[in-house]
Scaffold this motif. Sequence first.
Motif, PDB file in Angstrom:
ATOM      1  N   SER A  28      29.761  -2.486  24.115  1.00  0.00           N
ATOM      2  CA  SER A  28      30.505  -3.509  25.075  1.00  0.00           C
ATOM      3  C   SER A  28      30.245  -2.930  26.266  1.00  0.00           C
ATOM      4  CB  SER A  28      31.990  -3.555  24.651  1.00  0.00           C
ATOM      5  OG  SER A  28      32.446  -2.633  24.537  1.00  0.00           O
ATOM      6  N   PRO A  29      30.457  -3.652  27.365  1.00  0.00           N
ATOM      7  CA  PRO A  29      30.395  -3.071  28.888  1.00  0.00           C
ATOM      8  C   PRO A  29      31.504  -1.764  29.236  1.00  0.00           C
ATOM      9  CG  PRO A  29      30.456  -5.461  29.149  1.00  0.00           C
ATOM     10  CD  PRO A  29      30.548  -5.166  27.435  1.00  0.00           C
ATOM     11  N   GLY A  30      30.725  -0.921  29.814  1.00  0.00           N
ATOM     12  CA  GLY A  30      31.598   0.220  30.095  1.00  0.00           C
ATOM     13  C   GLY A  30      31.692   1.349  29.091  1.00  0.00           C
ATOM     14  N   THR A  31      31.014   1.133  27.963  1.00  0.00           N
ATOM     15  CA  THR A  31      30.893   1.989  26.528  1.00  0.00           C
ATOM     16  C   THR A  31      29.963   2.890  27.119  1.00  0.00           C
ATOM     17  OG1 THR A  31      31.244   0.341  25.032  1.00  0.00           O
ATOM     18  CG2 THR A  31      30.140   2.193  24.108  1.00  0.00           C
ATOM     19  N   GLN A  32      30.227   4.284  26.621  1.00  0.00           N
ATOM     20  CA  GLN A  32      29.302   5.270  27.049  1.00  0.00           C
ATOM     21  C   GLN A  32      28.235   5.582  25.802  1.00  0.00           C
ATOM     22  OE1 GLN A  32      31.021   9.168  27.925  1.00  0.00           O
ATOM     23  NE2 GLN A  32      29.126  10.131  28.529  1.00  0.00           N
ATOM     24  N   LEU A  33      27.002   5.857  26.286  1.00  0.00           N
ATOM     25  CA  LEU A  33      26.120   5.972  25.192  1.00  0.00           C
ATOM     26  C   LEU A  33      26.032   7.317  24.657  1.00  0.00           C
ATOM     27  CD1 LEU A  33      24.921   3.228  26.091  1.00  0.00           C
ATOM     28  CD2 LEU A  33      22.704   4.284  25.787  1.00  0.00           C
ATOM     29  N   PRO A  34      25.428   7.683  23.359  1.00  0.00           N
ATOM     30  CA  PRO A  34      25.879   8.964  22.999  1.00  0.00           C
ATOM     31  C   PRO A  34      24.832   9.670  23.707  1.00  0.00           C
ATOM     32  CG  PRO A  34      25.237   7.340  20.878  1.00  0.00           C
ATOM     33  CD  PRO A  34      25.197   6.432  22.431  1.00  0.00           C
ATOM     34  N   SER A  35      24.829  11.013  23.740  1.00  0.00           N
ATOM     35  CA  SER A  35      24.228  11.968  24.739  1.00  0.00           C
ATOM     36  C   SER A  35      22.585  11.864  24.239  1.00  0.00           C
ATOM     37  CB  SER A  35      24.596  13.295  24.333  1.00  0.00           C
ATOM     38  OG  SER A  35      24.427  13.850  23.251  1.00  0.00           O
ATOM     39  N   THR A  36      21.698  12.316  25.135  1.00  0.00           N
ATOM     40  CA  THR A  36      20.335  12.233  24.621  1.00  0.00           C
ATOM     41  C   THR A  36      20.244  13.079  23.497  1.00  0.00           C
ATOM     42  OG1 THR A  36      19.825  12.057  27.152  1.00  0.00           O
ATOM     43  CG2 THR A  36      18.041  12.812  25.633  1.00  0.00           C
ATOM     44  N   ALA A  37      20.835  14.173  23.374  1.00  0.00           N
ATOM     45  CA  ALA A  37      20.661  15.107  22.173  1.00  0.00           C
ATOM     46  C   ALA A  37      20.914  14.082  20.793  1.00  0.00           C
ATOM     47  CB  ALA A  37      21.499  16.260  22.225  1.00  0.00           C
ATOM     48  N   GLN A  38      22.059  13.514  21.087  1.00  0.00           N
ATOM     49  CA  GLN A  38      22.406  12.500  19.675  1.00  0.00           C
ATOM     50  C   GLN A  38      21.428  11.696  19.520  1.00  0.00           C
ATOM     51  OE1 GLN A  38      26.548  12.028  21.701  1.00  0.00           O
ATOM     52  NE2 GLN A  38      27.502  12.934  19.939  1.00  0.00           N
ATOM     53  N   LEU A  39      20.837  10.861  20.701  1.00  0.00           N
ATOM     54  CA  LEU A  39      20.002   9.873  20.270  1.00  0.00           C
ATOM     55  C   LEU A  39      18.745  10.439  19.741  1.00  0.00           C
ATOM     56  CD1 LEU A  39      20.477   7.763  23.531  1.00  0.00           C
ATOM     57  CD2 LEU A  39      21.208   6.988  21.432  1.00  0.00           C
ATOM     58  N   VAL A  40      18.405  11.659  20.288  1.00  0.00           N
ATOM     59  CA  VAL A  40      17.158  12.258  19.712  1.00  0.00           C
ATOM     60  C   VAL A  40      17.268  12.339  18.250  1.00  0.00           C
ATOM     61  CG1 VAL A  40      15.863  14.247  19.500  1.00  0.00           C
ATOM     62  CG2 VAL A  40      16.278  13.626  21.985  1.00  0.00           C
ATOM     63  N   TYR A  72      25.974   4.526  30.664  1.00  0.00           N
ATOM     64  CA  TYR A  72      27.138   3.733  30.138  1.00  0.00           C
ATOM     65  C   TYR A  72      26.383   2.328  30.398  1.00  0.00           C
ATOM     66  CZ  TYR A  72      30.668   7.089  31.078  1.00  0.00           C
ATOM     67  OH  TYR A  72      31.406   8.290  31.187  1.00  0.00           O
ATOM     68  N   VAL A  73      26.917   1.397  29.424  1.00  0.00           N
ATOM     69  CA  VAL A  73      26.629  -0.140  29.301  1.00  0.00           C
ATOM     70  C   VAL A  73      27.044  -0.634  30.561  1.00  0.00           C
ATOM     71  CG1 VAL A  73      26.746  -2.115  28.117  1.00  0.00           C
ATOM     72  CG2 VAL A  73      26.603  -0.093  26.906  1.00  0.00           C
ATOM     73  N   ARG A  74      26.132  -1.255  31.203  1.00  0.00           N
ATOM     74  CA  ARG A  74      26.504  -2.041  32.475  1.00  0.00           C
ATOM     75  C   ARG A  74      27.330  -3.163  32.400  1.00  0.00           C
ATOM     76  NH1 ARG A  74      21.900  -3.485  37.196  1.00  0.00           N
ATOM     77  NH2 ARG A  74      23.650  -4.346  38.593  1.00  0.00           N
ATOM     78  N   ASP A  75      28.104  -3.680  33.072  1.00  0.00           N
ATOM     79  CA  ASP A  75      29.109  -4.846  32.927  1.00  0.00           C
ATOM     80  C   ASP A  75      28.194  -5.926  33.677  1.00  0.00           C
ATOM     81  OD1 ASP A  75      30.842  -6.727  32.658  1.00  0.00           O
ATOM     82  OD2 ASP A  75      32.235  -5.921  33.913  1.00  0.00           O
ATOM     83  N   ARG A  76      27.292  -6.525  32.820  1.00  0.00           N
ATOM     84  CA  ARG A  76      26.406  -7.540  33.426  1.00  0.00           C
ATOM     85  C   ARG A  76      26.220  -8.333  32.432  1.00  0.00           C
ATOM     86  NH1 ARG A  76      21.871  -8.586  30.647  1.00  0.00           N
ATOM     87  NH2 ARG A  76      20.072  -9.334  31.669  1.00  0.00           N
ATOM     88  N   GLN A  77      26.868  -9.510  33.046  1.00  0.00           N
ATOM     89  CA  GLN A  77      26.755 -10.968  32.098  1.00  0.00           C
ATOM     90  C   GLN A  77      25.419 -11.884  32.261  1.00  0.00           C
ATOM     91  OE1 GLN A  77      29.286 -11.450  29.698  1.00  0.00           O
ATOM     92  NE2 GLN A  77      29.871  -9.426  30.529  1.00  0.00           N
ATOM     93  N   PRO A  78      24.957 -12.175  31.278  1.00  0.00           N
ATOM     94  CA  PRO A  78      23.756 -12.944  31.399  1.00  0.00           C
ATOM     95  C   PRO A  78      24.144 -14.348  32.118  1.00  0.00           C
ATOM     96  CG  PRO A  78      24.553 -13.085  29.228  1.00  0.00           C
ATOM     97  CD  PRO A  78      25.353 -12.188  29.764  1.00  0.00           C
ATOM     98  N   PHE A  79      22.988 -14.904  32.603  1.00  0.00           N
ATOM     99  CA  PHE A  79      23.110 -16.185  33.265  1.00  0.00           C
ATOM    100  C   PHE A  79      22.983 -17.283  31.988  1.00  0.00           C
ATOM    101  CE2 PHE A  79      20.753 -14.194  36.757  1.00  0.00           C
ATOM    102  CZ  PHE A  79      21.870 -13.751  37.594  1.00  0.00           C
ATOM    103  N   VAL A  80      24.231 -17.745  31.836  1.00  0.00           N
ATOM    104  CA  VAL A  80      24.457 -18.742  30.694  1.00  0.00           C
ATOM    105  C   VAL A  80      24.281 -20.014  31.070  1.00  0.00           C
ATOM    106  CG1 VAL A  80      25.653 -19.860  28.746  1.00  0.00           C
ATOM    107  CG2 VAL A  80      25.970 -17.062  29.323  1.00  0.00           C
ATOM    108  N   ILE A  81      22.924 -20.714  30.970  1.00  0.00           N
ATOM    109  CA  ILE A  81      22.554 -21.913  31.506  1.00  0.00           C
ATOM    110  C   ILE A  81      22.487 -23.195  30.564  1.00  0.00           C
ATOM    111  CG2 ILE A  81      20.487 -23.244  32.587  1.00  0.00           C
ATOM    112  CD1 ILE A  81      21.682 -20.844  34.193  1.00  0.00           C
TER     113      ILE A  81
END
Length: 242
Positions: A28-40, A72-81
């Motif tokens: 969700s928006p604001g969530t911190q991603l795992p570290s690069t080492a964790q993603l590796v 972090y996950v950006r608080d970005r809402q899609p354009f819902v058309i």
Amino acid sequence: MPRARDSRPRHQQIAAELRDLIMRGELSPGTQLPSTAQLVERYGAANATIQHALKALKDEGFLDSRVGKGVYVRDRQPFVIDASAYISPEPGRFRYQLLKVDNVVPPADVVAGLQLAPGATAIVRTRILLHDDQPVELSASYYPAEIADNSSLAKAAKIRGGAPQALAELGFPQRTFVDRISARSPTVEEAETLDLPDGTPVIRQLRVIYSDNERPVEASVLIKGAHLYELLYRQTVETELG
């Protein structure tokens, strides 16, 4: 029949998985991603591969880096058309910029949509839709020259009340429309005009608008970056009593 293998580069595969998690709300928006080492470790990929995947998602607006804190996950809402409506200009938010007006022989799908005779021409108005001054849609709207010539539709200027008002004044009020929607890779012009991140597909809408007696009076090709939009459909479900 054997299943096809995903032959995309590994960074694109990883970006696709993270993008899916974000779009379905698992991240969700604001969530911190795992570290690069964790993603590796999670994806069994090299550090450079993870960085390449994260950069792609940052370019698309899904992620944001915070210095000294992480990604972090950006608080970005899609354009819902709503697929049954236009985007109305909104002061300070949405606005249209007219790029050019021409008299042309339209492409084949527009000719078919407008039911034009072979060699018949149409007035085309090419515009770009801006949101907070960022390009989000490129459109080309075609009008049969036999009804649009010498009207405000043929002039290289904004139309007061927009094209619906101009058509109504010509005796062709808009009544219904049909959309055909597809997705594809962008052309060079589309990628540059819409400032699309690398590898981003576009949504293509071919919209044909009809006046009285099912006469087609407008056909528009609408191009949107697929990373910015969701199309919303509503339909009443008819139930039968049995």
